[in-house]
Design an enzyme around this catalytic site. Structure first.
Site, short mmCIF file in Angstrom:
data_model
loop_
_atom_site.label_atom_id
_atom_site.label_comp_id
_atom_site.label_asym_id
_atom_site.label_seq_id
_atom_site.Cartn_x
_atom_site.Cartn_y
_atom_site.Cartn_z
N GLY A 197 5.89 4.61 -8.52
CA GLY A 197 6.72 2.95 -8.74
C GLY A 197 5.63 2.43 -8.49
N HIS A 198 4.41 2.15 -7.76
CA HIS A 198 3.86 0.65 -8.11
C HIS A 198 2.80 0.80 -8.77
CE1 HIS A 198 3.73 1.84 -3.87
NE2 HIS A 198 4.15 0.27 -3.23
N GLU A 246 13.08 -2.81 -9.30
CA GLU A 246 14.47 -2.65 -8.59
C GLU A 246 15.35 -1.94 -7.91
OE1 GLU A 246 16.40 -1.35 -12.73
OE2 GLU A 246 16.24 -3.70 -12.77
N LYS A 247 14.11 -1.17 -7.75
CA LYS A 247 14.69 -0.08 -6.04
C LYS A 247 14.79 -0.87 -5.00
CE LYS A 247 13.11 2.01 -1.99
NZ LYS A 247 11.99 1.50 -1.27
N HIS A 299 1.90 5.14 -4.84
CA HIS A 299 2.14 5.94 -5.92
C HIS A 299 2.75 5.73 -7.17
CE1 HIS A 299 6.47 3.39 -4.52
NE2 HIS A 299 6.33 3.52 -3.46
N SER A 321 6.98 4.20 -0.56
CA SER A 321 5.89 5.07 0.53
C SER A 321 6.26 5.65 2.01
CB SER A 321 4.68 3.31 1.29
OG SER A 321 5.09 2.12 -0.16
N LEU A 374 10.74 6.93 -5.48
CA LEU A 374 9.31 6.94 -4.58
C LEU A 374 9.30 5.44 -3.70
CD1 LEU A 374 7.30 8.01 -7.67
CD2 LEU A 374 8.33 9.14 -5.75
N GLY A 391 0.62 -1.08 0.14
CA GLY A 391 0.31 -0.25 -0.22
C GLY A 391 0.61 1.21 -0.01
P1 AMP Z 1 5.83 -1.76 -1.08
O1 AMP Z 1 4.74 -1.74 -1.42
O2 AMP Z 1 6.91 -1.18 -1.00
O3 AMP Z 1 5.98 -3.18 -0.69
O4 AMP Z 1 6.66 -2.15 -2.87
C1 AMP Z 1 5.80 -2.66 -3.56
C2 AMP Z 1 6.06 -3.17 -5.04
O5 AMP Z 1 6.74 -1.88 -5.62
C3 AMP Z 1 8.43 -3.32 -4.41
O6 AMP Z 1 8.08 -4.59 -6.44
C4 AMP Z 1 8.88 -2.78 -4.80
O7 AMP Z 1 9.92 -2.62 -5.09
C5 AMP Z 1 8.04 -1.95 -5.74
N1 AMP Z 1 8.66 -0.50 -5.98
C6 AMP Z 1 8.62 0.52 -4.67
N2 AMP Z 1 9.03 1.80 -4.73
C7 AMP Z 1 9.49 1.65 -6.52
C8 AMP Z 1 9.90 3.07 -7.63
N3 AMP Z 1 9.79 3.99 -6.90
N4 AMP Z 1 10.13 1.90 -8.47
C9 AMP Z 1 9.40 0.96 -9.17
N5 AMP Z 1 9.41 0.41 -8.00
C10 AMP Z 1 9.35 0.58 -6.77
#
Ligand code: AMP
Length: 271
Positions: free
Chosen positions: A32-33, A145-146, A30, A182, A180, A27
């Site tokens: 990125g997601h 890839e972040k 943003h 969360s 980016l 959640g």
């Molecule tokens: P999270 O919600 O932070 O667990 O992220 C969920 C997915 O989104 C994971 O595969 C992260 O690597 C990807 N993600 C998070 N931030 C970015 C970003 N800035 N750019 C690309 N992918 C992202």
């Protein structure tokens, strides 16, 4: 966009589809997601996004408590994108049978970078990804890839067990080049200014690495400078090979990895 609140409704809704693209998230949606979602939408017939803040991957209770949660807003953004077919909002019991620690263990050589500083974190990540993959049975999973080490470990772990393909997606940055995340919702304006400056520094460090004989000591020096100049705590600043994540002595096939704390918020990046 169909909202699935438990496994019964999930199984009923996704059963007819064998070309599912899956974007697992915690959640705080943003751009990125959204980039992962766009890619899934292009490559797969249907796209399913999950939102689940997985307690098993938090090695710090405070971090779990303060993790940004705003499900209403997340759903609004996902709906507006018009790229999501299903949103899966599981409860803990939909995914895990009990609260026990993960049975998955990391190899010694993988206990580096975040695995070294966040004990149990990746075991929890691999555990949830293992369960989610069995439940959703996607054709492809889209990951950023972040979180490079996460992507690397998941590829390795799930690759052994499932046909599901893991698709890496580029890091999306804001206009000041901050990756980016969360967790950025927890930063104030001055923090964001510092994060942007740190990104600039990393770019220049990466550039100068080329000419350095002893990269490790060069990076140690730069780590101290960053620490003192920006009053931040740094877990690591390391150049590693992207294929095996071993310490690297050259820019080729390598990325600079950093994890640091800004205002008690832990941020990671790699470039
Ligand atoms: P999270 O919600 O932070 O667990 O992220 C969920 C997915 O989104 C994971 O595969 C992260 O690597 C990807 N993600 C998070 N931030 C970015 C970003 N800035 N750019 C690309 N992918 C992202």
């Amino acid at each position: 966009m169909k909202i699935l609140l438990n496994n019964t409704s999930l199984f009923k809704s996704i059963r007819p589809f064998n070309d599912l693209g899956f974007v697992p998230t915690m959640g705080g949606i943003h751009k990125g997601h959204l980039s992962l979602i766009n890619k899934s939408n292009k490559l797969c017939k249907k796209t399913i996004v999950s939102i689940f803040v997985n307690p098993k991957q938090f090695n710090n209770k405070k971090d779990l408590k303060s993790y940004p949660r705003n499900i209403e807003n997340d759903l609004k953004i996902l709906k507006k994108s018009k790229k999501v077919d299903f949103v899966y909002l599981p409860k803990f019991k939909d995914i895990f049978k009990d609260k026990k620690k993960s049975k998955i263990t990391l190899q010694k050589k993988d206990k580096i970078l975040c695995a070294k500083f966040r004990k149990g974190h990746f075991e929890g990540v691999l555990d949830v990804m293992n369960e989610l993959t069995q439940i959703v049975k996607p054709k492809k999973i889209f990951m950023g890839e972040k979180d490079f080490q996460q992507l690397y470990l998941i590829k390795k772990e799930l690759g052994k067990k499932y046909k599901t393909k893991i698709i890496p997606c580029k890091t999306i940055r804001d206009r000041n080049n901050i990756a980016l995340s969360s967790r950025n919702f927890l930063l104030n304006k001055p923090n964001l200014v510092i994060a942007a400056k740190i990104y600039e520094k990393l770019v220049s460090i990466k550039k100068y690495i080329k000419n350095k004989k002893n990269i490790r000591s060069f990076l140690n020096l730069k780590k101290k400078e960053l620490k003192n100049n920006y009053k931040i705590k740094i877990d690591y600043l390391e150049l590693r090979n992207i294929k095996n994540l071993k310490i690297s002595n050259t820019n080729k096939n390598s990325r600079l990895f950093i994890a640091y704390y800004l205002n008690n918020v832990r941020l990671i990046d790699n470039l």
